[in-house]
Structure formats: C-alpha cells, structure tokens
Design a protein around this motif. Structure first.
Motif, PDB file in Angstrom:
ATOM      1  N   ASN A 151       7.051   8.711  -1.273  1.00  0.00           N
ATOM      2  CA  ASN A 151       5.832   9.507  -1.320  1.00  0.00           C
ATOM      3  C   ASN A 151       5.246   9.605  -2.715  1.00  0.00           C
ATOM      4  OD1 ASN A 151       5.894  10.118   1.420  1.00  0.00           O
ATOM      5  ND2 ASN A 151       7.344  11.775   1.075  1.00  0.00           N
ATOM      6  N   GLY A 152       5.833   8.931  -3.673  1.00  0.00           N
ATOM      7  CA  GLY A 152       5.344   8.980  -5.041  1.00  0.00           C
ATOM      8  C   GLY A 152       4.030   8.238  -5.212  1.00  0.00           C
ATOM      9  N   TRP A 153       3.436   8.422  -6.378  1.00  0.00           N
ATOM     10  CA  TRP A 153       2.152   7.796  -6.673  1.00  0.00           C
ATOM     11  C   TRP A 153       2.247   6.282  -6.608  1.00  0.00           C
ATOM     12  CZ3 TRP A 153       0.388   4.574 -10.617  1.00  0.00           C
ATOM     13  CH2 TRP A 153      -0.997   4.422 -10.663  1.00  0.00           C
ATOM     14  N   LEU A 154       3.304   5.731  -7.176  1.00  0.00           N
ATOM     15  CA  LEU A 154       3.462   4.277  -7.186  1.00  0.00           C
ATOM     16  C   LEU A 154       3.687   3.735  -5.776  1.00  0.00           C
ATOM     17  CD1 LEU A 154       3.506   1.882  -9.074  1.00  0.00           C
ATOM     18  CD2 LEU A 154       5.956   2.180  -9.316  1.00  0.00           C
ATOM     19  N   ALA A 155       4.432   4.466  -4.960  1.00  0.00           N
ATOM     20  CA  ALA A 155       4.667   4.030  -3.578  1.00  0.00           C
ATOM     21  C   ALA A 155       3.365   4.050  -2.782  1.00  0.00           C
ATOM     22  CB  ALA A 155       5.705   4.928  -2.921  1.00  0.00           C
ATOM     23  N   LYS A 156       2.551   5.077  -3.002  1.00  0.00           N
ATOM     24  CA  LYS A 156       1.263   5.150  -2.305  1.00  0.00           C
ATOM     25  C   LYS A 156       0.346   4.015  -2.736  1.00  0.00           C
ATOM     26  CE  LYS A 156       1.440  10.101  -1.568  1.00  0.00           C
ATOM     27  NZ  LYS A 156       0.854  11.403  -1.888  1.00  0.00           N
ATOM     28  N   LEU A 157       0.347   3.719  -4.031  1.00  0.00           N
ATOM     29  CA  LEU A 157      -0.458   2.613  -4.544  1.00  0.00           C
ATOM     30  C   LEU A 157       0.021   1.288  -3.960  1.00  0.00           C
ATOM     31  CD1 LEU A 157      -2.658   1.642  -6.531  1.00  0.00           C
ATOM     32  CD2 LEU A 157      -0.843   1.447  -8.236  1.00  0.00           C
ATOM     33  N   GLU A 158       1.330   1.133  -3.877  1.00  0.00           N
ATOM     34  CA  GLU A 158       1.901  -0.088  -3.326  1.00  0.00           C
ATOM     35  C   GLU A 158       1.505  -0.260  -1.859  1.00  0.00           C
ATOM     36  OE1 GLU A 158       6.211  -2.190  -3.825  1.00  0.00           O
ATOM     37  OE2 GLU A 158       6.182  -0.075  -3.258  1.00  0.00           O
ATOM     38  N   ARG A 159       1.580   0.811  -1.073  1.00  0.00           N
ATOM     39  CA  ARG A 159       1.162   0.752   0.332  1.00  0.00           C
ATOM     40  C   ARG A 159      -0.320   0.426   0.443  1.00  0.00           C
ATOM     41  NH1 ARG A 159       4.546   5.224   1.179  1.00  0.00           N
ATOM     42  NH2 ARG A 159       2.811   6.651   0.971  1.00  0.00           N
ATOM     43  N   PHE A 160      -1.146   1.023  -0.415  1.00  0.00           N
ATOM     44  CA  PHE A 160      -2.585   0.775  -0.389  1.00  0.00           C
ATOM     45  C   PHE A 160      -2.883  -0.694  -0.640  1.00  0.00           C
ATOM     46  CE2 PHE A 160      -6.566   0.384  -2.791  1.00  0.00           C
ATOM     47  CZ  PHE A 160      -7.465   0.862  -1.851  1.00  0.00           C
ATOM     48  N   VAL A 161      -2.285  -1.249  -1.688  1.00  0.00           N
ATOM     49  CA  VAL A 161      -2.523  -2.659  -2.027  1.00  0.00           C
ATOM     50  C   VAL A 161      -1.993  -3.567  -0.922  1.00  0.00           C
ATOM     51  CG1 VAL A 161      -1.907  -4.483  -3.660  1.00  0.00           C
ATOM     52  CG2 VAL A 161      -2.575  -2.238  -4.498  1.00  0.00           C
ATOM     53  N   TYR A 162      -0.835  -3.225  -0.366  1.00  0.00           N
ATOM     54  CA  TYR A 162      -0.248  -4.042   0.710  1.00  0.00           C
ATOM     55  C   TYR A 162      -1.148  -4.059   1.939  1.00  0.00           C
ATOM     56  CZ  TYR A 162       3.077  -5.733   4.165  1.00  0.00           C
ATOM     57  OH  TYR A 162       3.681  -6.439   5.159  1.00  0.00           O
ATOM     58  N   THR A 163      -1.633  -2.894   2.349  1.00  0.00           N
ATOM     59  CA  THR A 163      -2.462  -2.851   3.558  1.00  0.00           C
ATOM     60  C   THR A 163      -3.810  -3.524   3.327  1.00  0.00           C
ATOM     61  OG1 THR A 163      -3.226  -0.637   2.980  1.00  0.00           O
ATOM     62  CG2 THR A 163      -1.376  -0.792   4.505  1.00  0.00           C
ATOM     63  N   LYS A 164      -4.424  -3.311   2.170  1.00  0.00           N
ATOM     64  CA  LYS A 164      -5.705  -3.968   1.881  1.00  0.00           C
ATOM     65  C   LYS A 164      -5.533  -5.479   1.818  1.00  0.00           C
ATOM     66  CE  LYS A 164      -8.281  -0.388   1.678  1.00  0.00           C
ATOM     67  NZ  LYS A 164      -9.270  -0.104   2.690  1.00  0.00           N
ATOM     68  N   GLY A 165      -4.445  -5.928   1.196  1.00  0.00           N
ATOM     69  CA  GLY A 165      -4.186  -7.366   1.105  1.00  0.00           C
ATOM     70  C   GLY A 165      -3.914  -7.986   2.452  1.00  0.00           C
ATOM     71  N   SER A 166      -3.155  -7.282   3.294  1.00  0.00           N
ATOM     72  CA  SER A 166      -2.844  -7.846   4.609  1.00  0.00           C
ATOM     73  C   SER A 166      -4.081  -7.893   5.499  1.00  0.00           C
ATOM     74  CB  SER A 166      -1.729  -7.050   5.290  1.00  0.00           C
ATOM     75  OG  SER A 166      -2.148  -5.743   5.564  1.00  0.00           O
ATOM     76  N   THR A 167      -4.939  -6.877   5.429  1.00  0.00           N
ATOM     77  CA  THR A 167      -6.170  -6.923   6.225  1.00  0.00           C
ATOM     78  C   THR A 167      -7.117  -8.006   5.712  1.00  0.00           C
ATOM     79  OG1 THR A 167      -7.141  -5.138   4.903  1.00  0.00           O
ATOM     80  CG2 THR A 167      -6.077  -4.516   6.960  1.00  0.00           C
ATOM     81  N   LEU A 168      -7.138  -8.194   4.398  1.00  0.00           N
ATOM     82  CA  LEU A 168      -7.969  -9.251   3.824  1.00  0.00           C
ATOM     83  C   LEU A 168      -7.487 -10.623   4.297  1.00  0.00           C
ATOM     84  CD1 LEU A 168     -10.224 -10.101   1.847  1.00  0.00           C
ATOM     85  CD2 LEU A 168      -8.473 -10.172   0.079  1.00  0.00           C
ATOM     86  N   LEU A 169      -6.188 -10.834   4.289  1.00  0.00           N
ATOM     87  CA  LEU A 169      -5.661 -12.116   4.740  1.00  0.00           C
ATOM     88  C   LEU A 169      -5.894 -12.343   6.224  1.00  0.00           C
ATOM     89  CD1 LEU A 169      -2.317 -12.363   2.760  1.00  0.00           C
ATOM     90  CD2 LEU A 169      -4.382 -13.693   2.420  1.00  0.00           C
ATOM     91  N   LYS A 170      -5.832 -11.274   7.014  1.00  0.00           N
ATOM     92  CA  LYS A 170      -6.069 -11.422   8.444  1.00  0.00           C
ATOM     93  C   LYS A 170      -7.521 -11.775   8.727  1.00  0.00           C
ATOM     94  CE  LYS A 170      -2.408  -8.356  10.003  1.00  0.00           C
ATOM     95  NZ  LYS A 170      -2.074  -7.069  10.622  1.00  0.00           N
ATOM     96  N   THR A 171      -8.469 -11.212   7.942  1.00  0.00           N
ATOM     97  CA  THR A 171      -9.872 -11.524   8.168  1.00  0.00           C
ATOM     98  C   THR A 171     -10.210 -12.931   7.702  1.00  0.00           C
ATOM     99  OG1 THR A 171     -10.501 -10.519   6.054  1.00  0.00           O
ATOM    100  CG2 THR A 171     -10.615  -9.116   8.007  1.00  0.00           C
ATOM    101  N   VAL A 172      -9.534 -13.423   6.686  1.00  0.00           N
ATOM    102  CA  VAL A 172      -9.788 -14.780   6.188  1.00  0.00           C
ATOM    103  C   VAL A 172      -9.289 -15.814   7.180  1.00  0.00           C
ATOM    104  CG1 VAL A 172      -9.165 -16.427   4.374  1.00  0.00           C
ATOM    105  CG2 VAL A 172      -9.809 -14.102   3.770  1.00  0.00           C
TER     106      VAL A 172
END
Length: 57
Positions: A35-56
């Motif tokens: 639940n830390g700041w870095l973990a939240k940032l990591e989840r954010f980047v992971y989900t944005k990256g995975s959705t970007l790859l799925k749309t491509v």
C-alpha cells in the motif's frame, strides 16, 4: 571469438530472477504488492502499460 558458457551458479541465479519477476508481476496484477507510495506507482504504471499494449495489439 570464443564464447564461454555461463557457470552453473549464474544459470541458477537467472532461473531465480525469472521466477521472482513472474511472481512479482502476478502480485502487481492482483494488487497484492503493498500500500506504499512506490507500490501504488508501480501498479499504476503496470496497469497503464498493460492496457496500452492490449490496445496496440
């Protein structure tokens, strides 16, 4: 140029690193990486990256 094979210790290390990253990616995808700041940032980047790859694809 002669290429020497990797030492067995290095091969074992590479297997452990591969397994760690696979487990860590599944933890991030499930939101179990903390639940830390870095973990939240990591989840954010992971989900944005995975959705970007799925749309491509």
């Amino acid at each position: 140029m002669k290429h020497n094979a990797l030492h067995q210790w290095q091969k074992d290390h590479n297997k452990r690193v591969k397994e760690f990253h696979k487990n860590h990616a599944s933890q991030i995808a499930n939101g179990e990486n903390g639940n830390g700041w870095l973990a939240k940032l990591e989840r954010f980047v992971y989900t944005k990256g995975s959705t970007l790859l799925k749309t491509v694809k």
